[in-house]
Design an enzyme around this catalytic site. Structure first.
Site: not given
Ligand code: HMG
Length: 391
Positions: A83, A115, A156, A205, A237, A246
């Protein structure tokens, strides 16, 4: 229709980039608690492409060892899944075909669906092998994951290519039927043609991924798939490795199984070793999880392994593979360790400079800085043409 012919993955090799950015370094500049990256997302570092690396150089690096081991004669098809496309018309695999010196008597094509498309490539390859069991299909998943600076997705990012030879009587993994499938029109992550970075609805997502997992499991079961307990391991993935936790927790929960966090952690750790230091490699990610499992598990002879592939947008697929007895003799564990360890750490300023680097669009002759020490590099952009060279 099953013909009784054993088909599957004959060899698997991965490559990644010249540079690596540790999340500790990223945290020093974003102000985030490093534990958010290390524990919350399950990421330690991310691969960063040099100015003269791209999906083609990574793909060629990943595939070259396969050609060296098995020869080029039987490869009549190359399917490159990405992609991070570099051209709206020409398939990136044609450059790879040329760099690897493959036979002109071959077909080459590029596939896209976020992906997921590497899994489509594997399945299409299996169909070709059923038609002509003498041929090997070279499937390559190759991507560079990029989000906007300072966005939640920035932590990420990553980059890698996984090359696989698909053929009859495979020495690594037999791919089983059936597959469970799911397609849902959802805007959780996408990249319009005019953007170099992805747009993402982060939390949505994650939900879309988990819903797709339910969908594929339901279909897999309806198609007569194995019971969950048959699988010795699960490769998900991994956009960030905690996503696999998760996903597995969710799968166990909605199928009515006991959710034991310690068992989940122990089982998934074997599949996350590469992704947690490479980052999201999009199409390659689930096959990097598979590489990690094969390289780190004690013995999977005859065992069933689940593959859960997800691509935003969204398309997902769940299927089983069985490790062929003796598969460990054919692994590339040492080469994979070197691919990860050879990367040169960079600081935040150097990382941001590389991310800001854009290829010129004026059609002039533009040699690119010599940065990569890998076997293949993008040497120049000249007359709107990409010029690749082999060391
Ligand atoms: P965010 O807002 O930066 O992070 O976004 P958050 O506040 O949700 O925190 C992440 C985790 O860290 C949470 O854990 C927090 O509690 C924890 P969870 O509730 O999820 O279990 N946390 C801590 N843990 C320990 N000590 C600390 C601490 N602080 C927080 N001090 C988000 C996270 C994944 C949304 C962001 O990184 C993002 O937008 N990433 C890109 C999208 C993505 O990867 N989505 C995944 C599903 S979609 C997919 O897999 C397809 C993809 O690969 C694309 C494709 O298909 O082409 C993305």
């Amino acid at each position: 229709m099953s013909t009784g012919l054993a088909v599957g993955i004959h060899d698997l090799s991965f490559a990644t980039t010249e540079f690596v950015l540790p999340h500790l370094e990223l945290a020093g500049h974003t102000g985030a608690d490093p534990a958010k990256y290390h524990v919350g997302l399950g990421q330690r570092s991310m691969s960063i492409a040099a100015a003269d690396e791209d999906i083609v150089t990574m793909a060629a690096s990943a595939a070259a060892p396969l050609v060296a081991r098995w020869g080029a004669d039987r490869i009549r098809t190359v399917v490159l899944a990405t992609e991070t496309s570099i051209d709206q018309s020409k398939a990136a695999g044609v450059y790879v075909h040329s760099l690897l010196g493959l036979s002109p008597a071959a077909r080459v094509v590029e596939l896209k669906q976020a992906c997921y498309s590497a899994t489509a490539a594997v399945q299409f390859a299996l169909g070709l092998v059923h038609r002509n069991p003498g041929q090997l299909v070279l499937v390559i998943a190759t991507d560079v994951s990029r989000y906007d600076p300072d966005s939640p997705g920035e932590a990420t990012q990553g980059a890698a290519a996984v090359a696989m030879l698909v053929g009859a009587d495979p020495v690594l993994l037999r791919v089983e039927e059936p597959s469970g499938l799911s397609t849902v029109d959802v805007m959780d992550f996408w990249r319009p043609n005019y953007r170099s970075t992805a747009l993402v609805a982060g939390r949505e997502s994650v939900t879309a991924y988990l819903q797709a997992l339910e969908g594929v499991w339901k279909d897999y079961t309806e198609q007569g798939g194995r019971p969950l307990g048959d699988f010795r391991a699960f490769c998900y993935h991994q956009p960030f490795t905690k996503m696999a936790h998760k996903a597995h927790r969710h799968l166990l929960g909605f199928t009515g199984n006991v959710v034991d966090e310690d068992r989940i952690a122990a089982m998934l750790a074997l599949t996350t070793a590469y992704n947690e230091v490479v980052g999201n490699s999009y199409t390659a990610s689930v096959y990097l999880a598979l590489a990690s499992l094969l390289d780190h598990a004690d013995d999977l002879d005859g065992e069933a392994i689940a593959i859960a592939s997800y691509g935003s947008g969204s398309v997902a697929e769940f299927f089983g593979v069985t490790a062929v007895p003796g598969y460990r003799e054919h692994l590339r564990t040492e080469e994979h360790r070197r691919a990860v360890e050879r990367r040169r750490p960079i600081d935040f300023a150097a990382y941001r400079e590389l991310q800001a680097h854009a290829l010129p669009v004026d059609g002039g002759h533009h040699p690119l800085p010599r940065q990569t020490t890998g076997d293949y590099r993008l040497a120049a952009l000249s007359g709107h043409k990409r010029v690749y060279e082999r060391r």
